[in-house]
Write a protein that holds these residues in place. Sequence first.
Motif, PDB file in Angstrom:
ATOM      1  N   THR A 128       0.848  -1.100  -0.043  1.00  0.00           N
ATOM      2  CA  THR A 128       0.029   0.022  -0.102  1.00  0.00           C
ATOM      3  C   THR A 128       0.888   1.226  -0.027  1.00  0.00           C
ATOM      4  OG1 THR A 128      -1.708  -1.080   1.446  1.00  0.00           O
ATOM      5  CG2 THR A 128      -1.869   1.252   1.312  1.00  0.00           C
ATOM      6  N   ALA A 138      -3.788   3.726  -1.605  1.00  0.00           N
ATOM      7  CA  ALA A 138      -5.169   4.044  -0.634  1.00  0.00           C
ATOM      8  C   ALA A 138      -5.437   5.391  -0.468  1.00  0.00           C
ATOM      9  CB  ALA A 138      -4.909   3.390   0.607  1.00  0.00           C
ATOM     10  N   GLU A 198     -13.605   3.986  -0.850  1.00  0.00           N
ATOM     11  CA  GLU A 198     -13.405   4.184   0.681  1.00  0.00           C
ATOM     12  C   GLU A 198     -14.543   4.536   1.478  1.00  0.00           C
ATOM     13  OE1 GLU A 198     -10.470   6.931   3.348  1.00  0.00           O
ATOM     14  OE2 GLU A 198     -10.358   7.329   1.081  1.00  0.00           O
TER      15      GLU A 198
END
Length: 357
Positions: free
Chosen positions: A57, A78, A132
């Motif tokens: 990530t 992310a 998200e």
Amino acid sequence: MRETPYLVVDELVAEGNLATMAAHARALGVALRPHAKTHKTVELAHRQLEHGAVGLTVATVGEAEVLADAGLDDLFIAYPLWAVGPRADRLRALAGRVRLRVGADSVDGVRMLARAVHAGRDSAAPLAIAVEVDSGHHRSGMPPEDAAEVAVAALDAGLAVDGVFTFPGHSYGLEAAGPAARDEAAALEAARDALTAAGIPCPVVSGGSTPSVRSADGSVLTELRPGVYVFGDAQQWELSATTSESISLTARATVVSRRDGVAVLDAGSKILGADRAPYATGYGRLLDHPEARISALSEHHATVAFPTGTTIPALGAELRVVPNHVCNAVNLVDELIVERDGIEVGAWSVTARGRNT
């Protein structure tokens, strides 16, 4: 003899942290995708893969480019990128050479991502998104029950949908890890169910922070994304998310002034960072003097307060300082000195330092 201050990694302790987190993910039955913004080094990224991570990530396109250049080919940004102009070109190029997932929390966001990677028929690149959702941190992220809106828009725009993710950042508080992990599971379950109710598969249900990862719900999550665990820091120590024995990164600093109850070190905010969370009892701690606290911090000075009756280290003594927030400290240096059993064995370049776009 090196001149202080500088950052040091205890290689054996770091390796132990990597192995322990990998074992935890296996026991939980979930994939591990560590956050590389903590260490920003190619060496540790490869070691995380060697310990079983499915990919890495990152927070920015720049960090992803560094890891892609080093041969890592499964990356998750992310973050709800707004990729226009040069960043859109970089994102499209990156998506053309690695398996890339990007965060999104709005319909406009996924449409923008689609324009970025489909700028021309001949230059279209594959891109997956993860929706998200806000699980209580109240930063970025949409309401979990509305996650399908973004997923549908992504599919309509020609993007793939991997699933959903969240960051339970409200785990950073005293006694907050367990409740934050429960909030995380509830939010991700609602988001997953919203996608599946809309007929959209949701193979990835991603969450995790270093404080909350021990309480993560493996019946809901399929992926964990802790970052700080490889090094630990004073925040994690105060939250009982790590112990002093598991802290692998410290700043080596010299005592340059002393008086009753106080030592002043040559490691200030320009190497430790200046973070101090509301729950923190100081601006950092000393690994070998756990009762001491950095009571004041300026650019090149750390004022350390020792308990009454403590013998203050001598002028010229070198001490191991634990930064409050290790991610910031790493981003302030060009290299990490690596030691094994107290002996210097090399250095790792902080290759992704400053790659903030």
